[in-house]
Design an enzyme around this catalytic site. Structure first.
Site, short mmCIF file in Angstrom:
data_model
loop_
_atom_site.label_atom_id
_atom_site.label_comp_id
_atom_site.label_asym_id
_atom_site.label_seq_id
_atom_site.Cartn_x
_atom_site.Cartn_y
_atom_site.Cartn_z
N ARG A 37 0.82 -1.22 0.00
CA ARG A 37 0.00 0.00 0.00
C ARG A 37 0.85 1.27 0.00
NH1 ARG A 37 -3.09 -1.71 5.27
NH2 ARG A 37 -0.89 -2.23 5.63
N TYR A 156 -5.03 -14.21 14.99
CA TYR A 156 -3.85 -14.24 14.11
C TYR A 156 -3.46 -15.70 13.83
CZ TYR A 156 0.88 -13.73 12.31
OH TYR A 156 2.00 -13.82 11.50
P1 NAP Z 1 6.15 -6.20 8.07
O1 NAP Z 1 7.55 -5.73 8.16
O2 NAP Z 1 5.11 -5.50 8.88
O3 NAP Z 1 5.72 -6.24 6.54
C1 NAP Z 1 4.40 -6.55 6.17
C2 NAP Z 1 4.21 -6.21 4.71
O4 NAP Z 1 2.84 -6.55 4.35
C3 NAP Z 1 4.40 -4.75 4.41
O5 NAP Z 1 5.09 -4.61 3.20
C4 NAP Z 1 2.98 -4.22 4.27
O6 NAP Z 1 2.98 -3.15 3.33
C5 NAP Z 1 2.27 -5.44 3.69
N1 NAP Z 1 0.84 -5.39 3.91
C6 NAP Z 1 0.17 -5.44 5.09
N2 NAP Z 1 -1.15 -5.32 4.89
C7 NAP Z 1 -1.33 -5.17 3.56
C8 NAP Z 1 -2.46 -4.97 2.73
N3 NAP Z 1 -3.69 -4.90 3.25
N4 NAP Z 1 -2.29 -4.85 1.40
C9 NAP Z 1 -1.04 -4.93 0.86
N5 NAP Z 1 0.07 -5.11 1.59
C10 NAP Z 1 -0.09 -5.22 2.93
O7 NAP Z 1 6.04 -7.73 8.54
P2 NAP Z 1 6.85 -9.05 8.10
O8 NAP Z 1 7.35 -9.65 9.35
O9 NAP Z 1 7.78 -8.77 6.99
O10 NAP Z 1 5.62 -9.94 7.62
C11 NAP Z 1 5.58 -10.56 6.36
C12 NAP Z 1 4.78 -11.86 6.51
O11 NAP Z 1 5.48 -12.73 7.39
C13 NAP Z 1 3.39 -11.68 7.10
O12 NAP Z 1 2.48 -12.49 6.41
C14 NAP Z 1 3.56 -12.16 8.53
O13 NAP Z 1 2.36 -12.64 9.07
C15 NAP Z 1 4.58 -13.26 8.34
N6 NAP Z 1 5.34 -13.64 9.53
C16 NAP Z 1 6.05 -12.70 10.23
C17 NAP Z 1 6.73 -13.09 11.39
C18 NAP Z 1 7.53 -12.11 12.22
O14 NAP Z 1 7.90 -12.46 13.36
N7 NAP Z 1 7.85 -10.93 11.73
C19 NAP Z 1 6.70 -14.42 11.79
C20 NAP Z 1 5.98 -15.35 11.05
C21 NAP Z 1 5.30 -14.94 9.92
P3 NAP Z 1 2.10 -1.81 3.41
O15 NAP Z 1 1.90 -1.49 4.87
O16 NAP Z 1 2.94 -0.82 2.67
O17 NAP Z 1 0.85 -2.16 2.69
#
Ligand code: NAP
Length: 261
Positions: A37, A156
């Site tokens: 976004r 979640y």
């Molecule tokens: P992050 O740094 O918060 O990045 C999340 C990304 O998702 C951002 O680029 C955000 O971009 C995008 N996003 C969120 N809502 C969106 C929407 N409605 N439309 C389009 N884009 C959207 O978190 P991350 O840790 O990299 O997470 C990436 C994935 O890994 C997620 O699915 C998360 O559940 C998973 N995960 C994370 C962890 C952890 O500990 N960090 C662990 C297990 C799994 P914008 O805000 O610019 O849209």
């Protein structure tokens, strides 16, 4: 296998795991469709990748919760970008860490709409083309939360169980079509994730990663790259990746235990 000549769509490319995956894929010669976004962050990333690797990019400023926006964004891609080889369904978020009887409906809806429906909307726009061409790979970033439920993780965890089920469903339903489906479950990764979960409360977010060395976005990106670069007869169906000090959703060896997950 390098990613030369392959077109990859990465959702959630503006931060965390997604941005690091974009950087690694660019180094490997892919051309990239960057979706999120926050347009400014995507534009900055596209410029960085062009300068560092010469990577060609398309930017899709899009909220994955809006099916019409997802379809319009993908339909707007130039003809030569429509044959997507790799889809990295990474966009996702958590909101809040409340007991289920105290949870907020708005948080539940945001997580369900993003982590389940968003993943489905993007897949629906891309997967039929892969099946028709008889090749392609979908990599879904689920979570350890899709394997184990942890206290206050309720909705979640439910969304990530759904994402994992959808990975399995995609693998079953596309079996024999030439399309590969891979599920990656990270443990604790230091990204913007906890800032988003705690709505910008930096102190709470900091405590999640205190007392041990969490994964970095790049660690998970390397796992994604590994899956994406296997030969055509190999599919890494499911991968769990933890920081060395993590043993389950709730068991993290912290040198300073002043935070209860
Ligand atoms: P992050 O740094 O918060 O990045 C999340 C990304 O998702 C951002 O680029 C955000 O971009 C995008 N996003 C969120 N809502 C969106 C929407 N409605 N439309 C389009 N884009 C959207 O978190 P991350 O840790 O990299 O997470 C990436 C994935 O890994 C997620 O699915 C998360 O559940 C998973 N995960 C994370 C962890 C952890 O500990 N960090 C662990 C297990 C799994 P914008 O805000 O610019 O849209």
């Amino acid at each position: 296998m390098r990613l030369n000549t392959q077109t990859a769509l990465i959702t959630g490319a503006s931060a965390g795991i997604g941005i690091e995956t974009a950087r690694l894929f660019a180094e490997e010669g892919a051309r990239l469709i960057l979706l999120a976004r926050r347009e400014e962050l995507l534009r900055r990333l596209a410029d960085e990748l062009k300068d560092s690797t010469g990577c060609e990019t398309q930017i899709l400023v899009c909220d994955v919760r809006e099916v019409s926006a997802v379809n319009a964004a993908i339909a707007k891609l130039p003809e030569s970008w429509r044959d997507i080889d790799l889809l990295i369904n990474n966009a996702g978020l958590s909101r809040g860490l409340d007991k289920i009887h105290e949870g907020r409906l708005q948080d539940w809806e945001e997580m369900i709409d993003t982590n389940i429906k968003g993943l489905l909307y993007v897949s629906k726009a891309v997967l039929p083309g892969m099946v028709a061409r008889g090749r392609g790979m979908v990599i879904n970033v689920a979570s350890i939360a899709g394997r184990e439920v942890y206290p206050r993780g309720n909705v979640y965890c439910a969304t990530k169980h759904a994402a994992k089920a959808l990975s399995q469903a995609m693998m079953i339903d596309t079996n024999g079509t030439g399309v590969r489906v891979c599920n990656i479950d990270p443990g604790l990764v230091e990204t913007e994730f906890s800032q988003v979960r705690f709505r910008g409360d930096s102190e709470l977010a900091r405590q999640v990663y205190e007392g041990y060395t969490p994964l970095k976005g790049r660690d998970v990106a390397e796992a994604i790259l590994f899956c994406a670069t296997r030969p055509a007869h190999v599919n890494i169906a499911d991968m769990l990746i933890f920081p060395s000090d993590q043993a389950s959703s709730t068991l993290v060896h912290k040198r300073k235990m002043n935070y209860e997950l």
